[in-house]
Design a protein around this motif. Structure first.
Motif, PDB file in Angstrom:
ATOM      1  N   ALA A 171       0.866  -1.176   0.000  1.00  0.00           N
ATOM      2  CA  ALA A 171       0.000   0.000   0.000  1.00  0.00           C
ATOM      3  C   ALA A 171       0.907   1.232   0.000  1.00  0.00           C
ATOM      4  N   GLU A 172       0.295   2.394  -0.045  1.00  0.00           N
ATOM      5  CA  GLU A 172       1.085   3.628  -0.137  1.00  0.00           C
ATOM      6  C   GLU A 172       1.962   3.843   1.089  1.00  0.00           C
ATOM      7  N   THR A 173       1.457   3.512   2.258  1.00  0.00           N
ATOM      8  CA  THR A 173       2.208   3.771   3.496  1.00  0.00           C
ATOM      9  C   THR A 173       2.469   2.515   4.312  1.00  0.00           C
ATOM     10  N   ALA A 174       2.232   1.352   3.739  1.00  0.00           N
ATOM     11  CA  ALA A 174       2.404   0.123   4.516  1.00  0.00           C
ATOM     12  C   ALA A 174       2.652  -1.077   3.610  1.00  0.00           C
ATOM     13  N   SER A 175       3.222  -2.105   4.207  1.00  0.00           N
ATOM     14  CA  SER A 175       3.339  -3.413   3.571  1.00  0.00           C
ATOM     15  C   SER A 175       2.427  -4.351   4.352  1.00  0.00           C
ATOM     16  N   ILE A 176       1.525  -5.013   3.655  1.00  0.00           N
ATOM     17  CA  ILE A 176       0.505  -5.825   4.325  1.00  0.00           C
ATOM     18  C   ILE A 176       0.672  -7.284   3.903  1.00  0.00           C
ATOM     19  N   THR A 177       0.759  -8.161   4.897  1.00  0.00           N
ATOM     20  CA  THR A 177       0.998  -9.578   4.629  1.00  0.00           C
ATOM     21  C   THR A 177      -0.056 -10.423   5.328  1.00  0.00           C
ATOM     22  N   GLY A 178      -0.627 -11.361   4.591  1.00  0.00           N
ATOM     23  CA  GLY A 178      -1.579 -12.301   5.160  1.00  0.00           C
ATOM     24  C   GLY A 178      -0.957 -13.686   5.253  1.00  0.00           C
ATOM     25  N   ILE A 179      -1.097 -14.315   6.394  1.00  0.00           N
ATOM     26  CA  ILE A 179      -0.525 -15.645   6.627  1.00  0.00           C
ATOM     27  C   ILE A 179      -1.622 -16.553   7.183  1.00  0.00           C
ATOM     28  N   ILE A 180      -1.688 -17.761   6.656  1.00  0.00           N
ATOM     29  CA  ILE A 180      -2.646 -18.731   7.175  1.00  0.00           C
ATOM     30  C   ILE A 180      -1.958 -20.091   7.265  1.00  0.00           C
ATOM     31  N   PHE A 181      -2.236 -20.824   8.345  1.00  0.00           N
ATOM     32  CA  PHE A 181      -1.688 -22.174   8.485  1.00  0.00           C
ATOM     33  C   PHE A 181      -2.538 -22.985   9.450  1.00  0.00           C
ATOM     34  N   GLU A 182      -2.345 -24.295   9.414  1.00  0.00           N
ATOM     35  CA  GLU A 182      -3.033 -25.209  10.317  1.00  0.00           C
ATOM     36  C   GLU A 182      -2.037 -25.751  11.338  1.00  0.00           C
ATOM     37  N   ARG A 183      -2.528 -25.930  12.559  1.00  0.00           N
ATOM     38  CA  ARG A 183      -1.716 -26.566  13.601  1.00  0.00           C
ATOM     39  C   ARG A 183      -2.653 -27.341  14.520  1.00  0.00           C
ATOM     40  N   ASP A 184      -2.422 -28.635  14.597  1.00  0.00           N
ATOM     41  CA  ASP A 184      -3.315 -29.514  15.371  1.00  0.00           C
ATOM     42  C   ASP A 184      -4.759 -29.333  14.876  1.00  0.00           C
ATOM     43  N   GLU A 185      -5.682 -28.968  15.759  1.00  0.00           N
ATOM     44  CA  GLU A 185      -7.086 -28.799  15.374  1.00  0.00           C
ATOM     45  C   GLU A 185      -7.460 -27.328  15.227  1.00  0.00           C
ATOM     46  N   MET A 186      -6.490 -26.495  14.946  1.00  0.00           N
ATOM     47  CA  MET A 186      -6.721 -25.054  14.881  1.00  0.00           C
ATOM     48  C   MET A 186      -6.202 -24.475  13.564  1.00  0.00           C
ATOM     49  N   ILE A 187      -6.942 -23.494  13.034  1.00  0.00           N
ATOM     50  CA  ILE A 187      -6.475 -22.717  11.892  1.00  0.00           C
ATOM     51  C   ILE A 187      -6.115 -21.332  12.404  1.00  0.00           C
ATOM     52  N   VAL A 188      -4.917 -20.889  12.049  1.00  0.00           N
ATOM     53  CA  VAL A 188      -4.424 -19.579  12.480  1.00  0.00           C
ATOM     54  C   VAL A 188      -4.319 -18.665  11.262  1.00  0.00           C
ATOM     55  N   ARG A 189      -4.891 -17.464  11.395  1.00  0.00           N
ATOM     56  CA  ARG A 189      -4.744 -16.466  10.326  1.00  0.00           C
ATOM     57  C   ARG A 189      -4.124 -15.196  10.924  1.00  0.00           C
ATOM     58  N   LEU A 190      -3.059 -14.748  10.305  1.00  0.00           N
ATOM     59  CA  LEU A 190      -2.340 -13.550  10.749  1.00  0.00           C
ATOM     60  C   LEU A 190      -2.370 -12.511   9.641  1.00  0.00           C
ATOM     61  N   THR A 191      -2.597 -11.277  10.015  1.00  0.00           N
ATOM     62  CA  THR A 191      -2.530 -10.168   9.056  1.00  0.00           C
ATOM     63  C   THR A 191      -1.569  -9.138   9.625  1.00  0.00           C
ATOM     64  N   ILE A 192      -0.460  -8.941   8.940  1.00  0.00           N
ATOM     65  CA  ILE A 192       0.598  -8.047   9.423  1.00  0.00           C
ATOM     66  C   ILE A 192       0.545  -6.720   8.685  1.00  0.00           C
ATOM     67  N   TYR A 193       0.404  -5.639   9.434  1.00  0.00           N
ATOM     68  CA  TYR A 193       0.450  -4.284   8.883  1.00  0.00           C
ATOM     69  C   TYR A 193       1.790  -3.675   9.312  1.00  0.00           C
ATOM     70  N   ASP A 194       2.719  -3.684   8.390  1.00  0.00           N
ATOM     71  CA  ASP A 194       4.092  -3.287   8.702  1.00  0.00           C
ATOM     72  C   ASP A 194       4.458  -1.993   7.984  1.00  0.00           C
ATOM     73  N   SER A 195       5.605  -1.440   8.312  1.00  0.00           N
ATOM     74  CA  SER A 195       6.124  -0.270   7.600  1.00  0.00           C
ATOM     75  C   SER A 195       6.494  -0.688   6.176  1.00  0.00           C
ATOM     76  N   PRO A 196       6.625   0.259   5.242  1.00  0.00           N
ATOM     77  CA  PRO A 196       6.974  -0.102   3.861  1.00  0.00           C
ATOM     78  C   PRO A 196       8.267  -0.917   3.757  1.00  0.00           C
ATOM     79  N   LYS A 197       9.209  -0.705   4.676  1.00  0.00           N
ATOM     80  CA  LYS A 197      10.475  -1.444   4.661  1.00  0.00           C
ATOM     81  C   LYS A 197      10.384  -2.779   5.400  1.00  0.00           C
ATOM     82  N   GLU A 198       9.204  -3.110   5.930  1.00  0.00           N
ATOM     83  CA  GLU A 198       8.969  -4.376   6.626  1.00  0.00           C
ATOM     84  C   GLU A 198       9.967  -4.597   7.765  1.00  0.00           C
TER      85      GLU A 198
END
Length: 214
Positions: A171-198
């Motif tokens: 994005a103009e002022t951010a780097s946005i990353t979506g992460i999804i994975f499974e572990r045991d009986e759980m699904i984890v979703r992460l959304t990272i809103y970071d600076s442009p330089k990450e």
């Protein structure tokens, strides 16, 4: 008279013979000793050089690993609203936004954070959350097209993690990353809103890898 000259010639011949016998062996010995000493010195020099080289190589191959564990100062935290624990580094704060959503924020900079969502693994849930993650990334970047991250260092790979997928968009002022994975009986979703330089991505990723069910 003739006898006298014979004696003189005999004396001269004897002198020449003795001189030749006396000097030739010494000269030969000196020459031989000189060559032997030269060879010995050269051999020692080579051995010393080789020994020095071997020592240097051995030191290089046994040099200690300089990598530092990025989570060595992290502390285990429990979510107030969700059924998981996570290791949190200093200068990061875990807070609950609403049921089913937490934020792991950089202390003093709330614009940089990682949203954490966990749900029970059921048929179709993983695909639904992946599609929804793409829509969130597009909306957060004003219509930008997310691209899949293939760099292994940017994909969760801790023990027990399966089906990890990472998508990123700028994005103009951010780097946005979506992460999804499974572990045991759980699904984890992460959304990272970071600076442009990450600048915080690596730490967010490693903290996210520690998420497990309570």
């Amino acid at each position: 008279m003739k006898s006298r000259w014979k004696l003189i010639y005999a004396a001269i011949a004897t002198t020449l013979l003795l001189t030749a016998c006396g000097t030739s062996p010494e000269t030969e010995n000196d020459s031989t000793n000189g060559s032997a000493n030269e060879v010995e010195t050269t051999d020692k020099g080579t051995v010393t050089e080789n020994e020095g080289t071997e020592t240097e190589v051995a030191d290089e191959s046994t040099s200690p690993d300089s990598q530092v564990d990025i989570l060595k100062d992290a502390q285990l935290k429990e979510s107030d609203e969700q059924n998981y624990t996570i290791s949190v580094l200093p200068d990061y704060t875990l807070t609950s936004e609403e049921p089913g959503k937490d934020s792991l924020m950089v202390t003093g900079d709330e614009a940089v954070f990682m949203r954490i969502e966990t749900v029970k693994k059921e048929d179709g849930t993983y695909d639904y959350l992946t599609d929804n993650m793409i829509a969130v990334l597009e909306a957060s970047s004003d219509g930008g097209t997310p691209t899949e991250v293939t760099n292994a260092e940017a994909i969760p790979a801790a023990e027990g993690i399966e089906n990890a997928k990472v998508l990123s968009v700028k994005a103009e002022t951010a780097s946005i990353t979506g992460i999804i994975f499974e572990r045991d009986e759980m699904i984890v979703r992460l959304t990272i809103y970071d600076s442009p330089k990450e600048e915080h991505f690596e730490r967010f990723l490693h903290m996210g890898e520690t998420i497990v069910s309570k």
